[in-house]
Write a protein that holds these residues in place. Structure first.
Motif, short mmCIF file in Angstrom:
data_model
loop_
_atom_site.label_atom_id
_atom_site.label_comp_id
_atom_site.label_asym_id
_atom_site.label_seq_id
_atom_site.Cartn_x
_atom_site.Cartn_y
_atom_site.Cartn_z
N GLY A 52 -3.29 2.70 -4.24
CA GLY A 52 -3.65 2.62 -2.83
C GLY A 52 -5.12 2.88 -2.63
O GLY A 52 -5.85 3.26 -3.56
N ALA A 53 -5.57 2.68 -1.41
CA ALA A 53 -6.97 2.88 -1.07
C ALA A 53 -7.29 4.38 -1.05
O ALA A 53 -6.42 5.24 -1.20
N ARG A 54 -8.55 4.69 -0.83
CA ARG A 54 -8.98 6.08 -0.75
C ARG A 54 -8.50 6.72 0.56
O ARG A 54 -8.32 6.05 1.56
N ARG A 55 -8.28 8.04 0.49
CA ARG A 55 -7.99 8.85 1.67
C ARG A 55 -6.74 8.40 2.42
O ARG A 55 -6.67 8.48 3.65
N VAL A 56 -5.76 7.91 1.69
CA VAL A 56 -4.51 7.51 2.34
C VAL A 56 -3.40 8.54 2.12
O VAL A 56 -2.31 8.41 2.69
N GLY A 57 -3.64 9.56 1.27
CA GLY A 57 -2.67 10.62 1.08
C GLY A 57 -1.84 10.52 -0.18
O GLY A 57 -0.75 11.12 -0.25
N LEU A 106 4.54 2.92 -6.56
CA LEU A 106 4.45 3.37 -5.17
C LEU A 106 3.08 2.99 -4.65
O LEU A 106 2.06 3.48 -5.13
N VAL A 107 3.07 2.09 -3.67
CA VAL A 107 1.83 1.60 -3.07
C VAL A 107 1.70 2.25 -1.69
O VAL A 107 2.60 2.14 -0.85
N VAL A 108 0.58 2.92 -1.48
CA VAL A 108 0.39 3.72 -0.27
C VAL A 108 -0.78 3.17 0.53
O VAL A 108 -1.82 2.82 -0.02
N PHE A 109 -0.59 3.09 1.86
CA PHE A 109 -1.70 2.81 2.77
C PHE A 109 -1.58 3.75 3.96
O PHE A 109 -0.58 4.47 4.12
N GLU A 112 -5.71 -3.76 1.38
CA GLU A 112 -5.85 -3.42 -0.04
C GLU A 112 -4.48 -3.23 -0.69
O GLU A 112 -4.29 -3.61 -1.85
N ALA A 113 -3.54 -2.69 0.05
CA ALA A 113 -2.19 -2.52 -0.49
C ALA A 113 -1.55 -3.87 -0.78
O ALA A 113 -0.85 -4.05 -1.80
#
Length: 348
Positions: free
Chosen positions: A117-122, A186-189, A199-200
């Motif tokens: 996942g991208a930055r700062r998404v948890g 696990l893809v997070v946004f 980005e996800a």
């Protein structure tokens, strides 16, 4: 008097003592000839020394008390009893260096979950929740995190490796290798960042393309779960709606709105990861008890554990490290051979 006669150091005495241990004798003439061959020029003249200095005697005593035999063993003479005892200096076998908990689970029960996942998404806080830890408010950019959680469920051992490859965003080859070695994804946004959703989606396409090329299948069944995090921010900050994401992903990819801060929605994410990955539902944090690694080893070894430690158990491997990229590449090539595919595996 020539230069050799002037260069009369305590080395002569030390060499004589060494020769007495090895059984070799060297005449003074040959010794002086060896010194002449080095062409050493003294800066000042040393007086003749008839006795060995304390430093030289310390070296001699050390060598005398410990000498190596041709069979690769060292004989040490005890200072108290004077009786020699033999100590092996052979390098330990590779098997003896392995951690016991790393050999507990069968290869078929070992799975790697890759979080992207991208930055700062948890991503890091979601992993903390899976590991049974509390939410961390302070944000620190993650380069790479690797954890190993060991499970004992129904008498069987399971091992789940968790890889947060956040630092591989600028290294496509490394990220592609991480994808190829992953079993579950696990893809997070973030719901307040539409760019993180874009980005996800790119990562989803990259996962499918990499697995399709590895398995030589146009539409491989890849266990992927998408997580829209930060649902606790409120409707006024949300930029991406659930219906919109559902239309983009379709029905094939499970989607959950979650909050790593409050914990809402995470139970569904962990259950979906277990179901798609072929893991027992007891791998979810709410379905097992976390015990110390020593207790886990005791239970895994068949010995009676602590009172009340029945049921599904889990422990963290304190020495977990990500395998080297060479090992990962060998694993990918082995998987390719297993499926009767060419040995070459392009990761770029």
């Amino acid at each position: 008097m020539n230069a050799t006669e002037k260069f009369n150091l305590p080395v002569d005495g030390i060499l004589d003592m060494f020769n007495s241990f090895t059984g070799h004798r060297q005449s003074p003439i040959s010794a002086h000839a060896a010194l002449q061959s080095t062409a050493l020029t003294p800066l000042f003249q040393h007086p003749k020394v008839s006795s060995i200095p304390k430093t030289g005697m310390g070296i001699i005593k050390t060598v005398k008390g410990c000498w190596r035999r041709p069979n690769g063993r060292v004989t040490r003479r005890s200072s108290s009893s004077g009786n020699p005892h033999t100590v092996s200096t052979d390098r330990p076998s590779k098997k003896s260096l392995e951690q016991p908990e790393m050999r507990l689970s069968k290869p078929s029960n070992r799975h790697r979950v890759v979080v992207l996942g991208a930055r700062r998404v948890g991503k890091s806080n979601i992993l903390r929740r899976f590991l049974g830890e509390d939410y961390e408010e302070h944000y620190e950019p993650t380069v790479e995190d690797f954890y190993t959680k060991l499970f004992l469920i129904g008498g069987k051992a399971y091992q789940i490796d968790l890889l947060d490859a956040a630092g591989e965003r600028e290294f496509p080859a490394k990220r592609r290798l991480s994808i190829l070695t992953g079993d579950i994804f696990l893809v997070v946004f973030s719901l307040d960042d539409r760019e993180s959703l874009n980005e996800a989606l790119v990562l989803l396409d990259e996962i499918k393309a990499a697995k399709a090329k590895l398995l030589k299948c146009a539409h491989p069944a890849v266990p992927v779960v998408v997580c829209g995090n930060k649902a606790d921010l409120g409707a006024h900050k949300v930029q991406v709606g659930r219906s919109e994401v559902g239309q983009i992903l379709g029905e094939d990819v499970p989607f959950f709105e979650t909050s790593a801060k409050s914990g809402s929605g995470l139970e569904g994410v962990f259950k979906a990861l277990a179901t798609l990955g072929g893991l027992p539902v007891e791998t979810c944090p709410s379905r097992h008890q976390v015990v110390p690694i020593r207790t886990y080893r005791s239970l895994r070894g068949g010995r009676r554990g602590r009172r009340g430690t029945h049921g599904a158990q889990a422990a963290m491997d304190p020495l977990a490290q990500r395998p080297s990229f060479t090992s990962d590449l060998q694993m990918v090539l082995g998987s390719s051979i297993k499926h009767k595919k060419p040995e070459k595996c392009q990761i770029q």
